[in-house]
Every structure is written in C-alpha cells, then in structure tokens.
Design a protein around this motif. Sequence first.
Motif, PDB file in Angstrom:
ATOM      1  N   GLN A  11       3.607   5.579  -5.881  1.00 48.48           N
ATOM      2  CA  GLN A  11       3.613   5.429  -7.334  1.00 48.48           C
ATOM      3  C   GLN A  11       2.362   5.967  -8.006  1.00 48.48           C
ATOM      4  O   GLN A  11       2.441   6.492  -9.112  1.00 48.48           O
ATOM      5  N   HIS A  12       1.204   5.797  -7.366  1.00 45.33           N
ATOM      6  CA  HIS A  12      -0.075   6.112  -8.015  1.00 45.33           C
ATOM      7  C   HIS A  12      -0.908   7.151  -7.280  1.00 45.33           C
ATOM      8  O   HIS A  12      -2.011   7.460  -7.722  1.00 45.33           O
ATOM      9  N   GLY A  13      -0.426   7.650  -6.144  1.00 42.92           N
ATOM     10  CA  GLY A  13      -1.161   8.665  -5.399  1.00 42.92           C
ATOM     11  C   GLY A  13      -1.739   8.105  -4.106  1.00 42.92           C
ATOM     12  O   GLY A  13      -2.045   6.923  -3.998  1.00 42.92           O
ATOM     13  N   GLU A  14      -1.881   8.987  -3.126  1.00 41.39           N
ATOM     14  CA  GLU A  14      -2.335   8.608  -1.784  1.00 41.39           C
ATOM     15  C   GLU A  14      -3.702   7.947  -1.769  1.00 41.39           C
ATOM     16  O   GLU A  14      -4.017   7.179  -0.876  1.00 41.39           O
ATOM     17  N   SER A  15      -4.554   8.253  -2.729  1.00 41.10           N
ATOM     18  CA  SER A  15      -5.912   7.708  -2.711  1.00 41.10           C
ATOM     19  C   SER A  15      -6.018   6.321  -3.352  1.00 41.10           C
ATOM     20  O   SER A  15      -7.101   5.754  -3.414  1.00 41.10           O
ATOM     21  N   ARG A  68       0.827  -1.220   0.000  1.00 38.17           N
ATOM     22  CA  ARG A  68       0.000   0.000   0.000  1.00 38.17           C
ATOM     23  C   ARG A  68       0.856   1.263   0.000  1.00 38.17           C
ATOM     24  O   ARG A  68       0.561   2.232  -0.713  1.00 38.17           O
ATOM     25  N   ASN A  69       1.896   1.266   0.805  1.00 34.53           N
ATOM     26  CA  ASN A  69       2.784   2.441   0.845  1.00 34.53           C
ATOM     27  C   ASN A  69       3.460   2.656  -0.501  1.00 34.53           C
ATOM     28  O   ASN A  69       3.584   3.791  -0.970  1.00 34.53           O
ATOM     29  N   TRP A  70       3.911   1.567  -1.136  1.00 33.18           N
ATOM     30  CA  TRP A  70       4.511   1.676  -2.472  1.00 33.18           C
ATOM     31  C   TRP A  70       3.488   2.237  -3.466  1.00 33.18           C
ATOM     32  O   TRP A  70       3.804   3.135  -4.245  1.00 33.18           O
ATOM     33  N   ALA A  71       2.262   1.706  -3.452  1.00 27.41           N
ATOM     34  CA  ALA A  71       1.225   2.155  -4.389  1.00 27.41           C
ATOM     35  C   ALA A  71       0.888   3.628  -4.179  1.00 27.41           C
ATOM     36  O   ALA A  71       0.669   4.358  -5.157  1.00 27.41           O
ATOM     37  N   ALA A  72       0.876   4.083  -2.943  1.00 29.19           N
ATOM     38  CA  ALA A  72       0.595   5.497  -2.663  1.00 29.19           C
ATOM     39  C   ALA A  72       1.684   6.387  -3.265  1.00 29.19           C
ATOM     40  O   ALA A  72       1.388   7.453  -3.818  1.00 29.19           O
ATOM     41  N   PRO A  82      -9.207 -12.205 -12.357  1.00 30.63           N
ATOM     42  CA  PRO A  82      -8.820 -11.750 -13.691  1.00 30.63           C
ATOM     43  C   PRO A  82      -7.440 -11.108 -13.685  1.00 30.63           C
ATOM     44  O   PRO A  82      -7.091 -10.387 -12.764  1.00 30.63           O
ATOM     45  N   SER A  83      -6.662 -11.392 -14.711  1.00 34.23           N
ATOM     46  CA  SER A  83      -5.332 -10.797 -14.838  1.00 34.23           C
ATOM     47  C   SER A  83      -5.438  -9.480 -15.584  1.00 34.23           C
ATOM     48  O   SER A  83      -5.893  -9.437 -16.719  1.00 34.23           O
ATOM     49  N   THR A  84      -5.050  -8.419 -14.909  1.00 33.90           N
ATOM     50  CA  THR A  84      -5.018  -7.094 -15.510  1.00 33.90           C
ATOM     51  C   THR A  84      -3.719  -6.434 -15.071  1.00 33.90           C
ATOM     52  O   THR A  84      -3.088  -6.893 -14.123  1.00 33.90           O
ATOM     53  N   PRO A  85      -3.328  -5.352 -15.736  1.00 31.63           N
ATOM     54  CA  PRO A  85      -2.114  -4.661 -15.299  1.00 31.63           C
ATOM     55  C   PRO A  85      -2.198  -4.153 -13.863  1.00 31.63           C
ATOM     56  O   PRO A  85      -1.196  -3.886 -13.246  1.00 31.63           O
ATOM     57  N   SER A  86      -3.413  -4.039 -13.324  1.00 33.75           N
ATOM     58  CA  SER A  86      -3.546  -3.550 -11.960  1.00 33.75           C
ATOM     59  C   SER A  86      -3.711  -4.690 -10.956  1.00 33.75           C
ATOM     60  O   SER A  86      -3.969  -4.454  -9.792  1.00 33.75           O
ATOM     61  N   THR A  87      -3.570  -5.932 -11.397  1.00 32.93           N
ATOM     62  CA  THR A  87      -3.582  -7.073 -10.496  1.00 32.93           C
ATOM     63  C   THR A  87      -2.142  -7.552 -10.365  1.00 32.93           C
ATOM     64  O   THR A  87      -1.497  -7.865 -11.355  1.00 32.93           O
ATOM     65  N   LEU A  88      -1.659  -7.581  -9.128  1.00 35.97           N
ATOM     66  CA  LEU A  88      -0.254  -7.898  -8.884  1.00 35.97           C
ATOM     67  C   LEU A  88      -0.103  -9.144  -8.035  1.00 35.97           C
ATOM     68  O   LEU A  88      -0.890  -9.363  -7.110  1.00 35.97           O
ATOM     69  N   ARG A  89       0.922  -9.916  -8.330  1.00 35.64           N
ATOM     70  CA  ARG A  89       1.334 -11.017  -7.467  1.00 35.64           C
ATOM     71  C   ARG A  89       2.442 -10.451  -6.572  1.00 35.64           C
ATOM     72  O   ARG A  89       3.384  -9.816  -7.053  1.00 35.64           O
ATOM     73  N   VAL A  90       2.305 -10.705  -5.284  1.00 37.13           N
ATOM     74  CA  VAL A  90       3.276 -10.237  -4.294  1.00 37.13           C
ATOM     75  C   VAL A  90       3.896 -11.465  -3.649  1.00 37.13           C
ATOM     76  O   VAL A  90       3.222 -12.219  -2.949  1.00 37.13           O
ATOM     77  N   LYS A  91       5.173 -11.683  -3.915  1.00 28.42           N
ATOM     78  CA  LYS A  91       5.910 -12.759  -3.250  1.00 28.42           C
ATOM     79  C   LYS A  91       6.749 -12.106  -2.167  1.00 28.42           C
ATOM     80  O   LYS A  91       7.594 -11.258  -2.471  1.00 28.42           O
ATOM     81  N   ARG A  94      -6.608   0.056  -7.095  1.00 30.56           N
ATOM     82  CA  ARG A  94      -7.752   0.841  -7.565  1.00 30.56           C
ATOM     83  C   ARG A  94      -7.531   2.295  -7.191  1.00 30.56           C
ATOM     84  O   ARG A  94      -7.138   2.592  -6.080  1.00 30.56           O
ATOM     85  N   THR A  95      -7.772   3.168  -8.161  1.00 34.76           N
ATOM     86  CA  THR A  95      -7.647   4.602  -7.920  1.00 34.76           C
ATOM     87  C   THR A  95      -8.994   5.263  -8.167  1.00 34.76           C
ATOM     88  O   THR A  95      -9.686   4.916  -9.121  1.00 34.76           O
ATOM     89  N   PRO A  96      -9.379   6.211  -7.288  1.00 37.18           N
ATOM     90  CA  PRO A  96     -10.630   6.921  -7.523  1.00 37.18           C
ATOM     91  C   PRO A  96     -10.485   7.852  -8.724  1.00 37.18           C
ATOM     92  O   PRO A  96      -9.422   8.418  -8.958  1.00 37.18           O
ATOM     93  N   HIS A  97     -11.534   7.955  -9.494  1.00 36.67           N
ATOM     94  CA  HIS A  97     -11.562   8.864 -10.633  1.00 36.67           C
ATOM     95  C   HIS A  97     -12.408  10.071 -10.277  1.00 36.67           C
ATOM     96  O   HIS A  97     -13.217  10.018  -9.358  1.00 36.67           O
ATOM     97  N   PRO A  98     -12.236  11.177 -10.980  1.00 36.51           N
ATOM     98  CA  PRO A  98     -13.077  12.342 -10.719  1.00 36.51           C
ATOM     99  C   PRO A  98     -14.548  11.930 -10.751  1.00 36.51           C
ATOM    100  O   PRO A  98     -14.968  11.150 -11.582  1.00 36.51           O
ATOM    101  N   GLY A  99     -15.310  12.429  -9.791  1.00 35.72           N
ATOM    102  CA  GLY A  99     -16.720  12.079  -9.718  1.00 35.72           C
ATOM    103  C   GLY A  99     -16.975  10.939  -8.752  1.00 35.72           C
ATOM    104  O   GLY A  99     -18.098  10.535  -8.534  1.00 35.72           O
ATOM    105  N   GLY A 100     -15.902  10.374  -8.141  1.00 34.46           N
ATOM    106  CA  GLY A 100     -16.057   9.382  -7.104  1.00 34.46           C
ATOM    107  C   GLY A 100     -15.999   7.938  -7.542  1.00 34.46           C
ATOM    108  O   GLY A 100     -15.954   7.047  -6.720  1.00 34.46           O
ATOM    109  N   ALA A 101     -16.026   7.651  -8.844  1.00 37.26           N
ATOM    110  CA  ALA A 101     -15.969   6.257  -9.292  1.00 37.26           C
ATOM    111  C   ALA A 101     -14.555   5.733  -9.132  1.00 37.26           C
ATOM    112  O   ALA A 101     -13.590   6.479  -9.184  1.00 37.26           O
ATOM    113  N   GLU A 102     -14.429   4.428  -8.928  1.00 36.90           N
ATOM    114  CA  GLU A 102     -13.117   3.804  -8.819  1.00 36.90           C
ATOM    115  C   GLU A 102     -12.798   3.031 -10.068  1.00 36.90           C
ATOM    116  O   GLU A 102     -13.684   2.518 -10.742  1.00 36.90           O
TER     117      GLU A 102
END
Length: 175
Positions: A78-82, A72-76, A129-138, A159-167
């Motif tokens: 790299q991709h923002g606190e939210s 979570r700290n890494w993702a914050a 489902p495998s997506t670029p936002s699904t990660l395996r953590v070893k 998951r990142t929130p988008h403008p308007g509140g959707a994720e």
Amino acid sequence: MNPVNRRFAAPLTAVDTDTTVTGEAGGIGSGGTRVEAVKRIVADDPYLVGHYPELTIYPGVFTIESVHQTVRNWAARQHGESTAVELAAIASVSFAAPLYPGDTMTIGCDLTPMDTPSTPSTASTASIPSTPSTLRVKARCHRADGALAARMTLVVRLRTPHPGGAEGEAGHVPA
C-alpha cells in the motif's frame, strides 16, 4: 545496513502468502481493511529445533511475528517497500491451541485507524498517540482443522522514509 530492514525478526519468514481481502485502494478507509495470510509450520525449520524437544510446537512469539509480518507485507504493497511497521503495543494476546509441524495457520487481521470512534483506547494503549498512521490490528489465527490457535490485538505505527533520510508517518508530508 538500512535500519528499516532491522525492525523485524530476520531471517524468520513467518508468512508464506498474504492478501488484502477488503479495504480501499491506497490505504485504510473508515471501515477498515481485512488482510489474510497463511503460514505453513515446517518441521525442519531451524527455529523449531529444541522448542520443545519431545513435543515441537510453533512458538507463541512467532505467532505474534506472523501477524506483524502480515501487516508489514500489506503496508509494503500500500505504501511502498520502505515503509516500516513498528509494533507499538500488544494490547492483548491469548493462545488457545498449539501449532505443530505440519499444521497450516491462517491469519485474519482487521486493521482500523486508531483515530476512529470505533477504536477506543484501553489502559495498555492510552499513551499511544492516535494518528492516521497508528493502526489497531485485531487478529485471529486458526489451524487448518478450524481450531482457534491465537487471538490478539496489536497497535502498530506506519513510518515511511522521506527524501533526505528522515522518517515520517505514512500519509503525512514533512513540514
């Protein structure tokens, strides 16, 4: 209260310090990313009281939470606190040595996208489902004396929130 803030074991601080060791700026490259963290096990932390009264140990579920908070700290960063990091699956976990008050646990996490050939599905992760936002953590967690305390493989979704509140998924633009 923002629902993004309730997706983890608040108010447990399961990581004291963390750093990205390898990886591409702005995300995970095809070679993956290495993140490391440190957690000091402190005797007077309230969550240790009564676990177990005669021989206090750091709970295994908190070891899993330490790995989750490291990601979570890494993702914050790299991709923002939210950015939310949802635990999608615990593919495997093994606890090898106890962590006692006064111990320092080092956590090493190798993050790889699930959509790469080097991360095949297992029976426990086949439905994710495998997506670029699904990660395996070893992850491997060690005590200061070098003993392996735990090893695990987790699957997380970013998951990142988008403008308007959707994720949405990290790195994806909503349609």
